[in-house]
Design a protein around this motif. Structure first.
Motif, PDB file in Angstrom:
ATOM      1  N   ILE A  80      27.383  12.056 -21.890  1.00  0.00           N
ATOM      2  CA  ILE A  80      28.747  12.410 -21.464  1.00  0.00           C
ATOM      3  C   ILE A  80      29.065  11.780 -20.103  1.00  0.00           C
ATOM      4  O   ILE A  80      30.139  11.214 -19.896  1.00  0.00           O
ATOM      5  N   LEU A  81      28.083  11.825 -19.183  1.00  0.00           N
ATOM      6  CA  LEU A  81      28.339  11.273 -17.843  1.00  0.00           C
ATOM      7  C   LEU A  81      28.445   9.752 -17.859  1.00  0.00           C
ATOM      8  O   LEU A  81      29.212   9.179 -17.088  1.00  0.00           O
ATOM      9  N   HIS A  84      31.962   8.137 -20.284  1.00  0.00           N
ATOM     10  CA  HIS A  84      33.338   8.647 -20.114  1.00  0.00           C
ATOM     11  C   HIS A  84      33.771   9.492 -21.306  1.00  0.00           C
ATOM     12  O   HIS A  84      34.881   9.331 -21.837  1.00  0.00           O
ATOM     13  N   ILE A  85      32.888  10.375 -21.744  1.00  0.00           N
ATOM     14  CA  ILE A  85      33.198  11.193 -22.924  1.00  0.00           C
ATOM     15  C   ILE A  85      34.286  12.220 -22.566  1.00  0.00           C
ATOM     16  O   ILE A  85      34.242  12.874 -21.525  1.00  0.00           O
ATOM     17  N   ASP A  86      35.276  12.346 -23.471  1.00  0.00           N
ATOM     18  CA  ASP A  86      36.395  13.282 -23.247  1.00  0.00           C
ATOM     19  C   ASP A  86      36.131  14.637 -23.876  1.00  0.00           C
ATOM     20  O   ASP A  86      36.704  15.643 -23.461  1.00  0.00           O
ATOM     21  N   LEU A  87      35.315  14.644 -24.947  1.00  0.00           N
ATOM     22  CA  LEU A  87      35.208  15.861 -25.743  1.00  0.00           C
ATOM     23  C   LEU A  87      33.874  15.889 -26.497  1.00  0.00           C
ATOM     24  O   LEU A  87      33.399  14.855 -26.955  1.00  0.00           O
ATOM     25  N   ILE A 106      25.918  22.302 -16.711  1.00  0.00           N
ATOM     26  CA  ILE A 106      25.332  21.252 -15.855  1.00  0.00           C
ATOM     27  C   ILE A 106      26.419  20.256 -15.446  1.00  0.00           C
ATOM     28  O   ILE A 106      26.526  19.860 -14.288  1.00  0.00           O
ATOM     29  N   LEU A 107      27.264  19.899 -16.431  1.00  0.00           N
ATOM     30  CA  LEU A 107      28.324  18.917 -16.153  1.00  0.00           C
ATOM     31  C   LEU A 107      29.318  19.442 -15.125  1.00  0.00           C
ATOM     32  O   LEU A 107      29.856  18.676 -14.320  1.00  0.00           O
ATOM     33  N   ALA A 108      29.549  20.750 -15.126  1.00  0.00           N
ATOM     34  CA  ALA A 108      30.482  21.346 -14.153  1.00  0.00           C
ATOM     35  C   ALA A 108      29.990  21.064 -12.726  1.00  0.00           C
ATOM     36  O   ALA A 108      30.785  20.841 -11.812  1.00  0.00           O
ATOM     37  N   ARG A 109      28.688  21.038 -12.552  1.00  0.00           N
ATOM     38  CA  ARG A 109      28.124  20.746 -11.216  1.00  0.00           C
ATOM     39  C   ARG A 109      28.321  19.287 -10.826  1.00  0.00           C
ATOM     40  O   ARG A 109      28.144  18.912  -9.682  1.00  0.00           O
TER      41      ARG A 109
END
Ligand code: GMT
Length: 377
Positions: A80-81, A84-87, A106-109
């Motif tokens: 995802i990082l 550039h994954i949107d969903l 984790i991504l929120a961080r």
């Protein structure tokens, strides 16, 4: 959009549906990133905007149970990082929905917000998921998904019945690419399988108890007493040794052929006269829908979501679970009259067309667009 899809890569219906969805979305210009532990079986050939990311689970002497879910969540974060994954769209709740929850945190961080859609497929709710070993995690991860979808109205109701869930579930029926299955069979193939003009009857599944493959054999034996037929058993799984011994005990054994796992169902189904699916439960019955797209009438049980796709007495018949007498009688009704068979075949195709990918895939796209409004074109 850049969409990550997580699924089982095997022959199971959830993996098939997820792969076909990814392929259809890629044809509409989206970039699709599959995250699985093996290349999905239906993902053959080169597609310019489809990417496959393998989940690797390192072995270590301490691990009696390799931590797949941890490896999956870490792979989700990485993909995802870096793409550039949107969903993130996960198919089958266990363990994909809980791994998605972990990845989202984790991504929120990393200041990356990622919408998560979980599609429920059946046994993740009705069999494995409701076992108390898994159910608290399954319930929690369903609640934490941004959107929950189920492949049939029946599965939606089963989910509410099994989990005390306070969350909407959107029903998006499974789909089929009718033009892929509706084709002429290879010349000569039918006479090789059925040299004396026998009817060709097909069953395809993962040979688990829930499929009641013994009922397939029992039904076939009764049909074959009246109408000379050949049974093709496609797939493999835990029940196969038992089914093989059941067949060997019967004198009609030579007429029952085990084809094993087959990737090209679209080449086999057009040879068939009838499809049998007597399951104890089917949330939907994608295998039956693929058969109908190949103009093959279906004889099935009336379990789960099957009544949502089969019209009784029109493109097939449904009987009570285990009623192989009724299943055989219905099959004979269809197969013994050429005109009736022709009509059922025509109806099967017409019914499958209602579930064509051209109608269903845009429903997923609309859902995605609601969750990722900025990427709307
Ligand atoms: O058929 C199976 O047992 C495999 C399973 C899966 O999740 O891979 O299939 C389920 O999902 C399919 C696709 O949505 C449905 O068509 C099947 O009906 C469903 N199987 C059951 O509910 C038993």
């Amino acid at each position: 959009m850049n969409i990550a899809i997580v699924c089982y890569p095997t022959f199971g219906g959830s993996g098939v549906l997820a792969t076909e969805l990814g392929k259809a979305l890629s044809e509409k210009g989206h970039s699709i990133h599959f995250i699985t532990y093996q290349q999905p079986v239906r993902l053959s050939g080169f597609h310019a905007n489809i990417f496959y990311h393998e989940v690797r689970v390192p072995t270590y002497p301490l691990f009696d149970y390799p931590p797949y879910e941890t490896a999956l969540a870490s792979t989700m974060v990485d993909v995802i990082l870096n793409n550039h994954i949107d969903l993130l769209h996960v198919h089958y709740a266990i363990p994909h929905a809980s791994a998605a929850f972990m990845a989202k945190q984790i991504l929120a961080r990393h200041n990356k917000a990622i919408p998560v859609i979980t599609t429920l497929h059946g046994t993740d709710i009705t069999l494995v998921g409701r076992d108390k070993t898994f159910s608290p995690v399954v319930k929690f991860s369903m609640e934490e998904s941004d959107v929950l979808t189920a492949v049939s109205e029946n599965l939606k109701q089963e989910t509410y019945r099994n989990f005390n869930l306070d969350k909407p579930i959107e029903v998006i029926h499974n789909f089929v690419d009718v033009k892929r299955f509706h084709r002429k069979s290879a010349p000569g193939a039918k006479s090789l399988l059925a040299p004396n003009g026998e009817k060709i009857i097909v069953h395809a599944s993962n040979f688990r108890k829930v499929k009641r493959v013994d009922d397939v054999v029992k039904t076939f034996i009764k049909i074959n007493e009246k109408i000379p037929s050949i049974l093709l058993l496609i797939g493999d799984g835990p029940e196969r040794p038992y089914i093989e011994s059941l067949c060997r005990d019967h004198e009609g054994c030579a007429r029952i052929k085990f084809l094993g796992k087959q990737e090209q169902m679209e080449e086999i189904l057009p040879l068939s006269d009838l499809f049998l699916l007597p399951s104890e439960y089917e949330s939907f019955g994608l295998a039956a829908l693929e058969a109908m797209a190949a103009e093959v009438p279906v004889i099935s049980s009336n379990a789960g979501g099957l009544p949502e796709i089969i019209i009784q007495g029109n493109c097939g018949y449904m009987s009570n679970i285990g009623d192989t007498d009724d299943m055989a009688a219905n099959a004979i009704k269809i197969l013994s009259d050429l005109e009736v068979h022709k009509q059922f075949k025509k109806n099967a195709l017409a019914q499958a067309e209602k579930f064509d990918l051209h109608f269903i895939v845009p429903i997923y796209e609309k859902l995605y667009a609601k969750l990722v409004p900025l990427t709307l074109s």
